[in-house]
Design a protein around this motif. Structure first.
Motif, PDB file in Angstrom:
ATOM      1  N   SER A  52       1.110   6.222  -3.501  1.00 52.51           N
ATOM      2  CA  SER A  52       0.301   6.389  -2.292  1.00 52.51           C
ATOM      3  C   SER A  52       1.039   5.875  -1.063  1.00 52.51           C
ATOM      4  O   SER A  52       1.008   6.497   0.009  1.00 52.51           O
ATOM      5  CB  SER A  52      -1.036   5.650  -2.442  1.00 52.51           C
ATOM      6  OG  SER A  52      -1.810   6.204  -3.480  1.00 52.51           O
ATOM      7  N   CYS A  53       1.710   4.740  -1.215  1.00 53.88           N
ATOM      8  CA  CYS A  53       2.442   4.162  -0.086  1.00 53.88           C
ATOM      9  C   CYS A  53       3.621   5.034   0.324  1.00 53.88           C
ATOM     10  O   CYS A  53       3.838   5.296   1.515  1.00 53.88           O
ATOM     11  CB  CYS A  53       2.942   2.761  -0.446  1.00 53.88           C
ATOM     12  SG  CYS A  53       1.647   1.513  -0.567  1.00 53.88           S
ATOM     13  N   LEU A  54       4.387   5.496  -0.652  1.00 47.73           N
ATOM     14  CA  LEU A  54       5.609   6.228  -0.340  1.00 47.73           C
ATOM     15  C   LEU A  54       5.343   7.614   0.249  1.00 47.73           C
ATOM     16  O   LEU A  54       6.259   8.242   0.777  1.00 47.73           O
ATOM     17  CB  LEU A  54       6.487   6.334  -1.584  1.00 47.73           C
ATOM     18  CG  LEU A  54       7.039   4.994  -2.097  1.00 47.73           C
ATOM     19  CD1 LEU A  54       7.913   5.202  -3.320  1.00 47.73           C
ATOM     20  CD2 LEU A  54       7.803   4.253  -1.009  1.00 47.73           C
ATOM     21  N   ALA A  55       4.089   8.058   0.190  1.00 46.12           N
ATOM     22  CA  ALA A  55       3.719   9.315   0.853  1.00 46.12           C
ATOM     23  C   ALA A  55       3.537   9.125   2.358  1.00 46.12           C
ATOM     24  O   ALA A  55       3.368  10.102   3.086  1.00 46.12           O
ATOM     25  CB  ALA A  55       2.437   9.864   0.236  1.00 46.12           C
ATOM     26  N   ILE A  56       3.583   7.880   2.821  1.00 50.37           N
ATOM     27  CA  ILE A  56       3.398   7.554   4.240  1.00 50.37           C
ATOM     28  C   ILE A  56       4.773   7.334   4.869  1.00 50.37           C
ATOM     29  O   ILE A  56       5.606   6.598   4.344  1.00 50.37           O
ATOM     30  CB  ILE A  56       2.525   6.294   4.390  1.00 50.37           C
ATOM     31  CG1 ILE A  56       1.126   6.559   3.799  1.00 50.37           C
ATOM     32  CG2 ILE A  56       2.425   5.865   5.845  1.00 50.37           C
ATOM     33  CD1 ILE A  56       0.258   5.326   3.718  1.00 50.37           C
ATOM     34  N   ASP A  57       4.999   7.948   6.017  1.00 51.04           N
ATOM     35  CA  ASP A  57       6.321   7.890   6.657  1.00 51.04           C
ATOM     36  C   ASP A  57       6.784   6.464   6.912  1.00 51.04           C
ATOM     37  O   ASP A  57       7.970   6.157   6.754  1.00 51.04           O
ATOM     38  CB  ASP A  57       6.295   8.656   7.977  1.00 51.04           C
ATOM     39  CG  ASP A  57       6.274  10.167   7.787  1.00 51.04           C
ATOM     40  OD1 ASP A  57       6.540  10.626   6.654  1.00 51.04           O
ATOM     41  OD2 ASP A  57       5.977  10.880   8.763  1.00 51.04           O
ATOM     42  N   ALA A  58       5.884   5.580   7.324  1.00 52.09           N
ATOM     43  CA  ALA A  58       6.294   4.211   7.655  1.00 52.09           C
ATOM     44  C   ALA A  58       6.907   3.498   6.459  1.00 52.09           C
ATOM     45  O   ALA A  58       7.849   2.704   6.612  1.00 52.09           O
ATOM     46  CB  ALA A  58       5.098   3.413   8.183  1.00 52.09           C
ATOM     47  N   PHE A  59       6.408   3.764   5.265  1.00 49.79           N
ATOM     48  CA  PHE A  59       6.982   3.178   4.056  1.00 49.79           C
ATOM     49  C   PHE A  59       8.297   3.861   3.702  1.00 49.79           C
ATOM     50  O   PHE A  59       9.299   3.201   3.408  1.00 49.79           O
ATOM     51  CB  PHE A  59       6.001   3.296   2.888  1.00 49.79           C
ATOM     52  CG  PHE A  59       4.857   2.334   2.932  1.00 49.79           C
ATOM     53  CD1 PHE A  59       4.937   1.107   2.297  1.00 49.79           C
ATOM     54  CD2 PHE A  59       3.689   2.649   3.609  1.00 49.79           C
ATOM     55  CE1 PHE A  59       3.877   0.204   2.328  1.00 49.79           C
ATOM     56  CE2 PHE A  59       2.623   1.763   3.652  1.00 49.79           C
ATOM     57  CZ  PHE A  59       2.722   0.542   3.012  1.00 49.79           C
ATOM     58  N   ALA A  60       8.291   5.180   3.724  1.00 50.46           N
ATOM     59  CA  ALA A  60       9.489   5.933   3.345  1.00 50.46           C
ATOM     60  C   ALA A  60      10.654   5.646   4.295  1.00 50.46           C
ATOM     61  O   ALA A  60      11.800   5.466   3.858  1.00 50.46           O
ATOM     62  CB  ALA A  60       9.178   7.426   3.317  1.00 50.46           C
ATOM     63  N   ASN A  61      10.382   5.570   5.588  1.00 49.81           N
ATOM     64  CA  ASN A  61      11.445   5.378   6.568  1.00 49.81           C
ATOM     65  C   ASN A  61      12.009   3.963   6.571  1.00 49.81           C
ATOM     66  O   ASN A  61      13.107   3.726   7.081  1.00 49.81           O
ATOM     67  CB  ASN A  61      10.935   5.720   7.968  1.00 49.81           C
ATOM     68  CG  ASN A  61      10.629   7.196   8.123  1.00 49.81           C
ATOM     69  OD1 ASN A  61      11.160   8.032   7.396  1.00 49.81           O
ATOM     70  ND2 ASN A  61       9.759   7.527   9.066  1.00 49.81           N
ATOM     71  N   ALA A  62      11.247   3.005   6.010  1.00 49.46           N
ATOM     72  CA  ALA A  62      11.710   1.616   5.962  1.00 49.46           C
ATOM     73  C   ALA A  62      12.579   1.326   4.741  1.00 49.46           C
ATOM     74  O   ALA A  62      13.135   0.222   4.618  1.00 49.46           O
ATOM     75  CB  ALA A  62      10.505   0.669   5.959  1.00 49.46           C
ATOM     76  N   HIS A  63      12.737   2.295   3.847  1.00 49.16           N
ATOM     77  CA  HIS A  63      13.496   2.082   2.620  1.00 49.16           C
ATOM     78  C   HIS A  63      14.926   1.621   2.934  1.00 49.16           C
ATOM     79  O   HIS A  63      15.538   2.097   3.913  1.00 49.16           O
ATOM     80  CB  HIS A  63      13.544   3.380   1.812  1.00 49.16           C
ATOM     81  CG  HIS A  63      14.068   3.205   0.428  1.00 49.16           C
ATOM     82  ND1 HIS A  63      15.442   3.144   0.139  1.00 49.16           N
ATOM     83  CD2 HIS A  63      13.443   3.064  -0.768  1.00 49.16           C
ATOM     84  CE1 HIS A  63      15.611   2.980  -1.152  1.00 49.16           C
ATOM     85  NE2 HIS A  63      14.413   2.927  -1.718  1.00 49.16           N
ATOM     86  N   PRO A  64      15.475   0.709   2.150  1.00 48.33           N
ATOM     87  CA  PRO A  64      16.834   0.208   2.417  1.00 48.33           C
ATOM     88  C   PRO A  64      17.891   1.293   2.570  1.00 48.33           C
ATOM     89  O   PRO A  64      18.820   1.129   3.367  1.00 48.33           O
ATOM     90  CB  PRO A  64      17.113  -0.679   1.190  1.00 48.33           C
ATOM     91  CG  PRO A  64      15.763  -1.201   0.805  1.00 48.33           C
ATOM     92  CD  PRO A  64      14.824  -0.042   1.046  1.00 48.33           C
ATOM     93  N   ASP A  65      17.768   2.376   1.827  1.00 51.16           N
ATOM     94  CA  ASP A  65      18.775   3.431   1.925  1.00 51.16           C
ATOM     95  C   ASP A  65      18.810   4.097   3.297  1.00 51.16           C
ATOM     96  O   ASP A  65      19.775   4.789   3.625  1.00 51.16           O
ATOM     97  CB  ASP A  65      18.523   4.502   0.850  1.00 51.16           C
ATOM     98  CG  ASP A  65      18.843   4.010  -0.551  1.00 51.16           C
ATOM     99  OD1 ASP A  65      19.477   2.939  -0.670  1.00 51.16           O
ATOM    100  OD2 ASP A  65      18.438   4.690  -1.513  1.00 51.16           O
TER     101      ASP A  65
END
Length: 226
Positions: free
Chosen positions: A209-222
């Motif tokens: 659910s979290c990773l479907a949100i841009d703010a979580f996905a864009n903060a990923h270390p990669d």
């Protein structure tokens, strides 16, 4: 209010939390990478920003702030609307409790400095340092997440803000909170150290659910500057 500047290390779970929070609150910021492996966090100029020599440090509202959970609470209090902490007292306590399992019980035992020290001790005593590290991470990350999974499953009270304390898409109800912001970086660390997540279905569902949100996905270390 001036430019917002995040002093960040791409793999730091504490920095990762603040990146997520800034993204959720749509706060533009500039990143200054602080290379922990190169020891930049220990140089005098950085110690003026954070006397602990840790990341993150966040310059915002004319103030230099440290400690990720405290920063997230400040953002929630000064920029209402996202609801990173629920408005209802018991619900807010629950989110803080879930947050603290990660930020105060799991993370400090498994951070870079602590793990390096225990590996040095293991090597000095003739143990296999890599095996010792794996067992350490399995015990403290795996054990901590097992407790969190149980906490997510057992509370059934209805919060006064209308969010159920379990059964929602996130750690508390149906929108992300401070607990989710802390959970996702810890899961990144768990996978990095080969800690199995197979026994944590609720946690893994929340992660999706979290990773479907841009703010979580864009903060990923990669996706972070190094």
């Amino acid at each position: 209010m001036g430019e917002v500047v995040l002093y960040d290390y791409w793999r730091s779970s504490a920095s990762y939390r603040v990146r997520i929070a800034l993204g959720l609150m749509n706060i533009p910021y500039r990143t200054v990478p602080i290379d922990l492996l190169a020891g930049i966090h220990k140089v005098p100029d950085y110690l003026k920003r954070n006397p602990q020599g840790l990341v993150p440090a966040l310059e915002i509202d004319g103030i230099m702030m440290t400690q990720s959970v405290s920063i997230i609470e400040y953002l929630d209090e000064t920029r209402p609307g996202q609801g990173l902490l629920p408005s209802e007292t018991l619900a807010r306590q629950r989110v803080r409790a879930l947050t603290h399992v990660i930020a105060m019980d799991i993370h400090p035992i498994c951070n870079l400095g602590v793990v390096r020290h225990v590996m040095d001790l293991a090597s000095a005593s003739g143990e296999d340092a890599d095996m010792f590290r794996h067992d350490w991470m399995e015990k403290y990350i795996g054990g901590g997440l097992a407790a969190l999974e149980a906490m997510l499953a057992t509370s059934t009270n209805e919060g006064g803000d209308g969010n159920k304390t379990d059964g929602g898409k996130f750690c508390h109800g149906n929108r992300p909170s401070m607990a989710d912001i802390c959970l996702i970086p810890q899961l990144y660390n768990a996978r990095r150290w080969n800690v199995s997540l197979s026994h944590f279905p609720r946690i893994r569902a929340i992660e999706q659910s979290c990773l479907a949100i841009d703010a979580f996905a864009n903060a990923h270390p990669d996706k972070c500057p190094r």
